[in-house]
Design a protein around this motif. Structure first.
Motif, PDB file in Angstrom:
ATOM      1  N   THR A  18      11.089  29.146  -5.125  1.00  0.00           N
ATOM      2  CA  THR A  18      11.534  28.083  -6.025  1.00  0.00           C
ATOM      3  C   THR A  18      12.375  27.165  -5.137  1.00  0.00           C
ATOM      4  O   THR A  18      12.397  27.325  -3.927  1.00  0.00           O
ATOM      5  N   HIS A  19      13.082  26.224  -5.705  1.00  0.00           N
ATOM      6  CA  HIS A  19      13.917  25.342  -4.882  1.00  0.00           C
ATOM      7  C   HIS A  19      15.393  25.739  -4.971  1.00  0.00           C
ATOM      8  O   HIS A  19      16.287  24.927  -4.750  1.00  0.00           O
ATOM      9  N   ARG A  20      15.668  27.022  -5.256  1.00  0.00           N
ATOM     10  CA  ARG A  20      17.064  27.443  -5.325  1.00  0.00           C
ATOM     11  C   ARG A  20      17.630  27.585  -3.906  1.00  0.00           C
ATOM     12  O   ARG A  20      16.994  28.179  -3.037  1.00  0.00           O
ATOM     13  N   ALA A  21      18.819  27.037  -3.694  1.00  0.00           N
ATOM     14  CA  ALA A  21      19.410  27.039  -2.351  1.00  0.00           C
ATOM     15  C   ALA A  21      19.947  28.430  -2.014  1.00  0.00           C
ATOM     16  O   ALA A  21      20.618  29.049  -2.837  1.00  0.00           O
ATOM     17  N   PRO A  22      19.673  28.912  -0.787  1.00  0.00           N
ATOM     18  CA  PRO A  22      20.155  30.231  -0.370  1.00  0.00           C
ATOM     19  C   PRO A  22      21.664  30.425  -0.596  1.00  0.00           C
ATOM     20  O   PRO A  22      22.100  31.507  -0.962  1.00  0.00           O
ATOM     21  N   ALA A  23      22.436  29.360  -0.359  1.00  0.00           N
ATOM     22  CA  ALA A  23      23.891  29.491  -0.479  1.00  0.00           C
ATOM     23  C   ALA A  23      24.319  29.896  -1.886  1.00  0.00           C
ATOM     24  O   ALA A  23      25.412  30.438  -2.077  1.00  0.00           O
ATOM     25  N   GLU A  24      23.460  29.650  -2.863  1.00  0.00           N
ATOM     26  CA  GLU A  24      23.830  29.961  -4.251  1.00  0.00           C
ATOM     27  C   GLU A  24      23.269  31.304  -4.712  1.00  0.00           C
ATOM     28  O   GLU A  24      23.388  31.660  -5.883  1.00  0.00           O
ATOM     29  N   LEU A  25      22.632  32.064  -3.800  1.00  0.00           N
ATOM     30  CA  LEU A  25      21.965  33.306  -4.193  1.00  0.00           C
ATOM     31  C   LEU A  25      22.685  34.529  -3.626  1.00  0.00           C
ATOM     32  O   LEU A  25      23.372  34.437  -2.606  1.00  0.00           O
ATOM     33  N   SER A  26      22.472  35.676  -4.293  1.00  0.00           N
ATOM     34  CA  SER A  26      22.912  36.940  -3.694  1.00  0.00           C
ATOM     35  C   SER A  26      21.959  37.256  -2.543  1.00  0.00           C
ATOM     36  O   SER A  26      20.872  36.662  -2.447  1.00  0.00           O
ATOM     37  N   LEU A  27      22.332  38.200  -1.706  1.00  0.00           N
ATOM     38  CA  LEU A  27      21.457  38.534  -0.570  1.00  0.00           C
ATOM     39  C   LEU A  27      20.098  39.018  -1.078  1.00  0.00           C
ATOM     40  O   LEU A  27      19.050  38.620  -0.553  1.00  0.00           O
ATOM     41  N   ASP A  28      20.099  39.886  -2.106  1.00  0.00           N
ATOM     42  CA  ASP A  28      18.823  40.390  -2.647  1.00  0.00           C
ATOM     43  C   ASP A  28      17.950  39.247  -3.163  1.00  0.00           C
ATOM     44  O   ASP A  28      16.740  39.209  -2.923  1.00  0.00           O
ATOM     45  N   GLU A  29      18.570  38.332  -3.883  1.00  0.00           N
ATOM     46  CA  GLU A  29      17.812  37.183  -4.414  1.00  0.00           C
ATOM     47  C   GLU A  29      17.263  36.335  -3.273  1.00  0.00           C
ATOM     48  O   GLU A  29      16.135  35.849  -3.321  1.00  0.00           O
ATOM     49  N   GLU A  30      18.076  36.176  -2.249  1.00  0.00           N
ATOM     50  CA  GLU A  30      17.649  35.335  -1.126  1.00  0.00           C
ATOM     51  C   GLU A  30      16.461  35.957  -0.385  1.00  0.00           C
ATOM     52  O   GLU A  30      15.492  35.259  -0.042  1.00  0.00           O
ATOM     53  N   VAL A  31      16.521  37.262  -0.160  1.00  0.00           N
ATOM     54  CA  VAL A  31      15.407  37.946   0.504  1.00  0.00           C
ATOM     55  C   VAL A  31      14.149  37.816  -0.346  1.00  0.00           C
ATOM     56  O   VAL A  31      13.048  37.525   0.155  1.00  0.00           O
ATOM     57  N   ASP A  32      14.304  37.985  -1.659  1.00  0.00           N
ATOM     58  CA  ASP A  32      13.167  37.886  -2.577  1.00  0.00           C
ATOM     59  C   ASP A  32      12.542  36.486  -2.529  1.00  0.00           C
ATOM     60  O   ASP A  32      11.322  36.339  -2.427  1.00  0.00           O
ATOM     61  N   GLU A  33      13.395  35.465  -2.571  1.00  0.00           N
ATOM     62  CA  GLU A  33      12.908  34.075  -2.486  1.00  0.00           C
ATOM     63  C   GLU A  33      12.136  33.848  -1.178  1.00  0.00           C
ATOM     64  O   GLU A  33      11.057  33.253  -1.177  1.00  0.00           O
ATOM     65  N   PHE A  34      12.717  34.330  -0.085  1.00  0.00           N
ATOM     66  CA  PHE A  34      12.123  34.095   1.234  1.00  0.00           C
ATOM     67  C   PHE A  34      10.746  34.759   1.321  1.00  0.00           C
ATOM     68  O   PHE A  34       9.765  34.143   1.742  1.00  0.00           O
ATOM     69  N   GLU A  35      10.686  36.020   0.844  1.00  0.00           N
ATOM     70  CA  GLU A  35       9.432  36.765   1.007  1.00  0.00           C
ATOM     71  C   GLU A  35       8.369  36.314   0.011  1.00  0.00           C
ATOM     72  O   GLU A  35       7.181  36.284   0.339  1.00  0.00           O
ATOM     73  N   ARG A  36       8.783  35.934  -1.192  1.00  0.00           N
ATOM     74  CA  ARG A  36       7.794  35.429  -2.157  1.00  0.00           C
ATOM     75  C   ARG A  36       7.229  34.086  -1.700  1.00  0.00           C
ATOM     76  O   ARG A  36       6.039  33.806  -1.846  1.00  0.00           O
ATOM     77  N   GLY A  37       8.103  33.245  -1.155  1.00  0.00           N
ATOM     78  CA  GLY A  37       7.634  31.953  -0.639  1.00  0.00           C
ATOM     79  C   GLY A  37       6.631  32.143   0.493  1.00  0.00           C
ATOM     80  O   GLY A  37       5.586  31.480   0.547  1.00  0.00           O
ATOM     81  N   LEU A  38       6.958  33.080   1.374  1.00  0.00           N
ATOM     82  CA  LEU A  38       6.088  33.367   2.510  1.00  0.00           C
ATOM     83  C   LEU A  38       4.729  33.899   2.034  1.00  0.00           C
ATOM     84  O   LEU A  38       3.669  33.472   2.505  1.00  0.00           O
TER      85      LEU A  38
END
Ligand SMILES: [Zn+2]
Length: 266
Positions: free
Chosen positions: A95-115
């Motif tokens: 999604t377009h959620r900024a990493p700085a606003e996410l927990s580490l788990d959410e950020e990893v999930d965003e990164f891997e789903r995007g990939l």
């Protein structure tokens, strides 16, 4: 061409963030119920992108498109048209959620789903740009741990460099070369005036010329839903013309410039 032609003393990369509706969906929880609000983003893949691709073709410039995973899922044909035209597609979150606003788990999930979404449409990205360029303290490590070659997010240089803490090349950006900073209309406050092309051209040309004088890399951060508006396409046309016709400027994709930087620094 993957190495700078003889005689070039600086570089430029035209990068486009194909955000579609995701900017609004990430920023406003009510956006999914507001079709007109979202239609501002839909303009990007629908009208802006084909126009941008036409200008890139006309100038013989290959560009880099940073695409959120969900945009690749919603608009696979748009991503295909970018690839077919010979451009690079890179990672821009899920999604377009900024990493700085996410927990580490959410950020990893965003990164891997995007990939995964990009891989699903046949893209193996080597570069990453965070939504809103807004890293958390973990982001650079995630980029490195996933084997990415480069990031294009930081504003601390005008020349590409390798991050001292991680084996990742940085292609620095800045608001001056970002169309959103100049054209974004804040419909919630109505306080920000939409700039004229003359104002934006003056700012961008001064910055690009300054970067060239410092032997740096002018990384344009543009958006099909913004620069692709009918009245602004002539400015993109002019920026491409200036860069592509200057024998001292190597115009290349972000991945090509990153690969060259790595070679120089190793
Ligand atoms: Zn974006």
């Amino acid at each position: 061409m993957t190495t700078p032609p003889p005689g070039t003393t600086s570089s430029a990369s035209f990068t486009f963030d194909l955000d579609a509706e995701e900017v609004w969906l990430a920023e406003d929880p009510t956006a999914s119920r507001r079709p007109v609000l979202l239609s501002q983003g839909a303009y990007g893949p629908r009208v802006g992108l084909p126009a941008v691709l036409g200008l890139l073709r006309a100038h013989g410039v290959r560009a880099t498109f940073f695409v959120p995973g969900r945009v690749a899922e919603t608009y696979p044909a748009a991503v295909e048209s970018v690839l077919e035209a010979g451009h690079e597609v890179a990672h821009h979150g899920h999604t377009h959620r900024a990493p700085a606003e996410l927990s580490l788990d959410e950020e990893v999930d965003e990164f891997e789903r995007g990939l995964a979404a990009l891989r699903h449409v046949g893209v193996v990205p080597t570069g990453y740009r965070a939504p809103s360029w807004d890293f958390s303290p973990h982001t650079l490590g995630l980029v490195a741990d996933h084997g990415f070659d480069y990031s294009s997010n930081f504003m601390d240089e005008v020349r590409p460099y390798v991050h001292p803490s991680r084996d990742v090349v940085e292609l620095p950006v800045h608001w001056t070369l970002d169309d959103a900073a100049h054209y974004w209309f804040a419909a919630d406050t109505w306080t920000k005036k939409i700039s004229t092309n003359g104002e934006v051209e003056q700012i961008m040309v001064a910055e690009a010329d300054g970067i060239a004088a410092m032997h740096g890399c002018a990384v344009y951060t543009l958006h099909p839903q913004i620069i692709g508006r009918p009245g602004r396409l002539p400015l993109l046309d002019e920026l491409l013309r200036r860069a592509a016709s200057d024998p001292s400027v190597w115009v290349a994709t972000a991945a090509e410039i990153a690969a060259h930087t790595r070679k120089q620094e190793s």
